[in-house]
Design a protein around this motif. Structure first.
Motif, PDB file in Angstrom:
ATOM      1  N   GLN A  83      18.962  38.421  17.636  1.00  0.00           N
ATOM      2  CA  GLN A  83      18.933  39.021  16.309  1.00  0.00           C
ATOM      3  C   GLN A  83      19.462  38.099  15.210  1.00  0.00           C
ATOM      4  N   ASP A  84      20.564  37.440  15.391  1.00  0.00           N
ATOM      5  CA  ASP A  84      21.147  36.603  14.340  1.00  0.00           C
ATOM      6  C   ASP A  84      20.768  35.133  14.479  1.00  0.00           C
ATOM      7  N   ARG A  85      19.764  34.841  15.271  1.00  0.00           N
ATOM      8  CA  ARG A  85      19.407  33.447  15.509  1.00  0.00           C
ATOM      9  C   ARG A  85      18.062  33.069  14.898  1.00  0.00           C
ATOM     10  N   ALA A  86      17.456  33.949  14.141  1.00  0.00           N
ATOM     11  CA  ALA A  86      16.126  33.699  13.586  1.00  0.00           C
ATOM     12  C   ALA A  86      16.098  32.471  12.678  1.00  0.00           C
ATOM     13  N   GLY A  87      17.166  32.186  11.978  1.00  0.00           N
ATOM     14  CA  GLY A  87      17.194  31.054  11.060  1.00  0.00           C
ATOM     15  C   GLY A  87      17.608  29.743  11.705  1.00  0.00           C
ATOM     16  N   LYS A  88      17.949  29.779  12.980  1.00  0.00           N
ATOM     17  CA  LYS A  88      18.398  28.562  13.661  1.00  0.00           C
ATOM     18  C   LYS A  88      17.206  27.777  14.186  1.00  0.00           C
ATOM     19  N   PRO A  89      17.324  26.452  14.268  1.00  0.00           N
ATOM     20  CA  PRO A  89      16.248  25.660  14.860  1.00  0.00           C
ATOM     21  C   PRO A  89      16.110  25.958  16.356  1.00  0.00           C
ATOM     22  N   LEU A  90      14.898  25.816  16.869  1.00  0.00           N
ATOM     23  CA  LEU A  90      14.619  26.110  18.265  1.00  0.00           C
ATOM     24  C   LEU A  90      15.557  25.384  19.226  1.00  0.00           C
ATOM     25  N   PRO A  91      15.811  24.071  19.043  1.00  0.00           N
ATOM     26  CA  PRO A  91      16.717  23.401  19.992  1.00  0.00           C
ATOM     27  C   PRO A  91      18.097  24.052  20.069  1.00  0.00           C
ATOM     28  N   GLU A  92      18.596  24.537  18.942  1.00  0.00           N
ATOM     29  CA  GLU A  92      19.915  25.181  18.918  1.00  0.00           C
ATOM     30  C   GLU A  92      19.894  26.502  19.685  1.00  0.00           C
ATOM     31  N   VAL A  93      18.847  27.292  19.481  1.00  0.00           N
ATOM     32  CA  VAL A  93      18.730  28.572  20.182  1.00  0.00           C
ATOM     33  C   VAL A  93      18.602  28.335  21.686  1.00  0.00           C
ATOM     34  N   LEU A  94      17.759  27.390  22.068  1.00  0.00           N
ATOM     35  CA  LEU A  94      17.577  27.107  23.494  1.00  0.00           C
ATOM     36  C   LEU A  94      18.849  26.549  24.120  1.00  0.00           C
ATOM     37  N   TYR A  95      19.587  25.743  23.373  1.00  0.00           N
ATOM     38  CA  TYR A  95      20.853  25.223  23.867  1.00  0.00           C
ATOM     39  C   TYR A  95      21.849  26.356  24.105  1.00  0.00           C
ATOM     40  N   GLU A  96      21.936  27.287  23.158  1.00  0.00           N
ATOM     41  CA  GLU A  96      22.840  28.431  23.314  1.00  0.00           C
ATOM     42  C   GLU A  96      22.435  29.297  24.505  1.00  0.00           C
ATOM     43  N   LEU A  97      21.137  29.484  24.684  1.00  0.00           N
ATOM     44  CA  LEU A  97      20.655  30.239  25.838  1.00  0.00           C
ATOM     45  C   LEU A  97      20.986  29.507  27.133  1.00  0.00           C
ATOM     46  N   ALA A  98      20.795  28.209  27.149  1.00  0.00           N
ATOM     47  CA  ALA A  98      21.110  27.412  28.342  1.00  0.00           C
ATOM     48  C   ALA A  98      22.608  27.479  28.655  1.00  0.00           C
ATOM     49  N   GLN A  99      23.443  27.454  27.624  1.00  0.00           N
ATOM     50  CA  GLN A  99      24.886  27.594  27.840  1.00  0.00           C
ATOM     51  C   GLN A  99      25.199  28.943  28.500  1.00  0.00           C
ATOM     52  N   ARG A 100      24.570  29.998  28.014  1.00  0.00           N
ATOM     53  CA  ARG A 100      24.809  31.329  28.569  1.00  0.00           C
ATOM     54  C   ARG A 100      24.368  31.377  30.030  1.00  0.00           C
ATOM     55  N   ILE A 101      23.212  30.785  30.331  1.00  0.00           N
ATOM     56  CA  ILE A 101      22.712  30.770  31.707  1.00  0.00           C
ATOM     57  C   ILE A 101      23.662  29.973  32.596  1.00  0.00           C
ATOM     58  N   ALA A 102      24.080  28.798  32.133  1.00  0.00           N
ATOM     59  CA  ALA A 102      24.984  27.949  32.920  1.00  0.00           C
ATOM     60  C   ALA A 102      26.285  28.689  33.228  1.00  0.00           C
ATOM     61  N   HIS A 103      26.820  29.363  32.234  1.00  0.00           N
ATOM     62  CA  HIS A 103      28.060  30.129  32.436  1.00  0.00           C
ATOM     63  C   HIS A 103      27.852  31.215  33.488  1.00  0.00           C
ATOM     64  N   LYS A 104      26.724  31.915  33.400  1.00  0.00           N
ATOM     65  CA  LYS A 104      26.437  33.024  34.318  1.00  0.00           C
ATOM     66  C   LYS A 104      26.308  32.569  35.765  1.00  0.00           C
ATOM     67  N   VAL A 105      25.787  31.350  35.980  1.00  0.00           N
ATOM     68  CA  VAL A 105      25.580  30.864  37.350  1.00  0.00           C
ATOM     69  C   VAL A 105      26.637  29.832  37.752  1.00  0.00           C
ATOM     70  N   ASN A 106      27.733  29.789  37.002  1.00  0.00           N
ATOM     71  CA  ASN A 106      28.863  28.907  37.308  1.00  0.00           C
ATOM     72  C   ASN A 106      28.463  27.438  37.434  1.00  0.00           C
ATOM     73  N   GLN A 107      27.708  26.966  36.454  1.00  0.00           N
ATOM     74  CA  GLN A 107      27.296  25.568  36.394  1.00  0.00           C
ATOM     75  C   GLN A 107      27.858  24.948  35.124  1.00  0.00           C
ATOM     76  N   PRO A 108      27.993  23.621  35.091  1.00  0.00           N
ATOM     77  CA  PRO A 108      28.463  22.987  33.860  1.00  0.00           C
ATOM     78  C   PRO A 108      27.428  23.164  32.746  1.00  0.00           C
ATOM     79  N   PRO A 109      27.891  23.267  31.524  1.00  0.00           N
ATOM     80  CA  PRO A 109      26.944  23.439  30.414  1.00  0.00           C
ATOM     81  C   PRO A 109      26.082  22.191  30.234  1.00  0.00           C
TER      82      PRO A 109
END
Length: 137
Positions: free
Chosen positions: A92-118
């Protein structure tokens, strides 16, 4: 099963006991015991996930009708099942962000969830190729 109230006759009005709270009131998303009335949707999603030929699911509806609550409840149910690793990510609050930033934030969330380094931020390109090649299924 008897109804929790009396149906009116022509000479009387219905007697309905007061509820302690309205579970469908607009506000913050609900989970746990406050989450009521959507078991059918959760069962549909769980059946959908069991079909290996499906790879996308869309949950849509009008504003303020409980989509986020459904997603959060589904996340809890799937984690408890331990068959899936759900990752809730609000766009919802990421519409104005560039795609690489959104994907990076999503990747960080995934890494955290599966106990992997960001992941390394610099690897995320504007076309989303790195994300697609390393994280997307």
């Amino acid at each position: 099963m008897p109804l929790p109230y009396s149906l009116p006759t022509t000479s009387q009005s219905a007697i309905i006991p007061p509820m302690s709270y309205n579970p469908y009131i607009a506000g913050n998303p609900t989970t746990g015991p406050q989450f009521v009335g959507r078991d059918d949707i959760l069962r549909q999603v769980e059946r959908f996930l069991q079909n290996s030929h499906e790879n996308a699911l869309v949950l849509y509806g009008q504003r303020r009708i409980g989509k986020t609550s459904i997603l959060l409840q589904l996340e809890q149910a799937l984690e408890a099942n331990q068959q899936y690793t759900p990752v809730y990510f609000d766009l919802q609050d990421r519409a104005g962000k560039p795609l690489p930033e959104v994907l990076y934030e999503l990747a960080q969330r995934i890494a955290h969830k599966v106990n992997q380094p960001p992941p390394n931020r610099e690897q995320f390109d504007p076309a989303g190729r790195y994300f697609q090649e390393t994280l997307a299924l």
